[in-house]
Design a protein around this motif. Sequence first.
Motif, mmCIF file in Angstrom:
data_model
loop_
_atom_site.group_PDB
_atom_site.id
_atom_site.type_symbol
_atom_site.label_atom_id
_atom_site.label_comp_id
_atom_site.label_asym_id
_atom_site.label_seq_id
_atom_site.Cartn_x
_atom_site.Cartn_y
_atom_site.Cartn_z
ATOM 1 N N MET A 171 0.852 -1.175 0.000
ATOM 2 C CA MET A 171 0.000 0.000 0.000
ATOM 3 C C MET A 171 0.897 1.238 0.000
ATOM 4 N N GLN A 172 0.551 2.224 -0.763
ATOM 5 C CA GLN A 172 1.259 3.489 -0.801
ATOM 6 C C GLN A 172 0.420 4.546 -0.110
ATOM 7 N N THR A 173 1.099 5.459 0.537
ATOM 8 C CA THR A 173 0.419 6.543 1.228
ATOM 9 C C THR A 173 0.882 7.865 0.641
ATOM 10 N N PHE A 174 -0.066 8.764 0.382
ATOM 11 C CA PHE A 174 0.223 10.080 -0.152
ATOM 12 C C PHE A 174 -0.460 11.123 0.709
ATOM 13 N N GLN A 175 0.149 12.285 0.779
ATOM 14 C CA GLN A 175 -0.516 13.429 1.407
ATOM 15 C C GLN A 175 -0.987 14.325 0.274
ATOM 16 N N VAL A 176 -2.258 14.660 0.283
ATOM 17 C CA VAL A 176 -2.849 15.462 -0.784
ATOM 18 C C VAL A 176 -3.411 16.735 -0.174
ATOM 19 N N ASN A 177 -3.024 17.863 -0.711
ATOM 20 C CA ASN A 177 -3.606 19.142 -0.311
ATOM 21 C C ASN A 177 -4.644 19.510 -1.351
ATOM 22 N N ILE A 178 -5.868 19.647 -0.925
ATOM 23 C CA ILE A 178 -6.979 19.905 -1.844
ATOM 24 C C ILE A 178 -7.132 21.406 -2.028
ATOM 25 N N LEU A 179 -7.016 21.844 -3.266
ATOM 26 C CA LEU A 179 -7.114 23.263 -3.583
ATOM 27 C C LEU A 179 -8.486 23.645 -4.129
ATOM 28 N N ASN A 180 -9.195 22.669 -4.641
ATOM 29 C CA ASN A 180 -10.489 22.925 -5.266
ATOM 30 C C ASN A 180 -11.505 21.949 -4.676
ATOM 31 N N PRO A 181 -12.679 22.424 -4.275
ATOM 32 C CA PRO A 181 -13.692 21.534 -3.706
ATOM 33 C C PRO A 181 -14.102 20.394 -4.636
ATOM 34 N N LYS A 182 -13.964 20.583 -5.929
ATOM 35 C CA LYS A 182 -14.306 19.523 -6.879
ATOM 36 C C LYS A 182 -13.392 18.315 -6.683
ATOM 37 N N ALA A 183 -12.150 18.575 -6.323
ATOM 38 C CA ALA A 183 -11.202 17.486 -6.092
ATOM 39 C C ALA A 183 -11.622 16.671 -4.874
ATOM 40 N N ALA A 184 -12.160 17.326 -3.858
ATOM 41 C CA ALA A 184 -12.633 16.611 -2.670
ATOM 42 C C ALA A 184 -13.783 15.681 -3.039
ATOM 43 N N LYS A 185 -14.681 16.158 -3.889
ATOM 44 C CA LYS A 185 -15.804 15.326 -4.333
ATOM 45 C C LYS A 185 -15.302 14.120 -5.126
ATOM 46 N N LEU A 186 -14.300 14.358 -5.951
ATOM 47 C CA LEU A 186 -13.720 13.283 -6.752
ATOM 48 C C LEU A 186 -13.081 12.220 -5.856
ATOM 49 N N LEU A 187 -12.331 12.675 -4.863
ATOM 50 C CA LEU A 187 -11.717 11.736 -3.927
ATOM 51 C C LEU A 187 -12.773 10.968 -3.144
ATOM 52 N N GLN A 188 -13.835 11.643 -2.757
ATOM 53 C CA GLN A 188 -14.898 10.976 -2.018
ATOM 54 C C GLN A 188 -15.578 9.927 -2.891
ATOM 55 N N SER A 189 -15.727 10.206 -4.171
ATOM 56 C CA SER A 189 -16.308 9.225 -5.101
ATOM 57 C C SER A 189 -15.419 7.990 -5.200
ATOM 58 N N LEU A 190 -14.113 8.194 -5.265
ATOM 59 C CA LEU A 190 -13.178 7.063 -5.292
ATOM 60 C C LEU A 190 -13.248 6.254 -4.003
ATOM 61 N N ALA A 191 -13.435 6.940 -2.894
ATOM 62 C CA ALA A 191 -13.566 6.237 -1.622
ATOM 63 C C ALA A 191 -14.863 5.433 -1.575
ATOM 64 N N ASP A 192 -15.932 5.995 -2.128
ATOM 65 C CA ASP A 192 -17.213 5.287 -2.167
ATOM 66 C C ASP A 192 -17.131 4.015 -3.008
ATOM 67 N N LEU A 193 -16.285 4.043 -4.037
ATOM 68 C CA LEU A 193 -16.085 2.873 -4.887
ATOM 69 C C LEU A 193 -15.083 1.884 -4.277
ATOM 70 N N LYS A 194 -14.618 2.180 -3.070
ATOM 71 C CA LYS A 194 -13.653 1.341 -2.353
ATOM 72 C C LYS A 194 -12.328 1.210 -3.113
ATOM 73 N N LEU A 195 -11.972 2.253 -3.859
ATOM 74 C CA LEU A 195 -10.701 2.261 -4.571
ATOM 75 C C LEU A 195 -9.595 2.898 -3.726
ATOM 76 N N ILE A 196 -9.994 3.808 -2.862
ATOM 77 C CA ILE A 196 -9.053 4.447 -1.949
ATOM 78 C C ILE A 196 -9.709 4.551 -0.582
ATOM 79 N N SER A 197 -8.916 4.820 0.424
ATOM 80 C CA SER A 197 -9.477 5.124 1.743
ATOM 81 C C SER A 197 -8.978 6.503 2.147
#
Length: 74
Positions: free
Chosen positions: A1-27
């Motif tokens: 498993m790889q770990t990254f720190q992501v700084n979100i600059l745009n709220p759209k990116a947060a929604k995108l990440l949340q969608s990936l989490a909902d698909l169980k692709l990321i946590s």
Amino acid sequence: MQTFQVNILNPKAAKLLQSLADLKLISISEQPENGFQTVVNRLRKKASAAPPSLEDITKEVEGVRSKRYAQRKA
């Protein structure tokens, strides 16, 4: 498993990440608040509002020096 720190600059990116989490692709996990950083930020905020004068700094430094000198002599 790889770990990254992501700084979100745009709220759209947060929604995108949340969608990936909902698909169980990321946590997604929040990082705990750093107590030291909180204290430093608070001190910086106070210092910017009323910065110490050169006289105040000199007085404090001389006080510390005299205490240390007295301890060495004793």
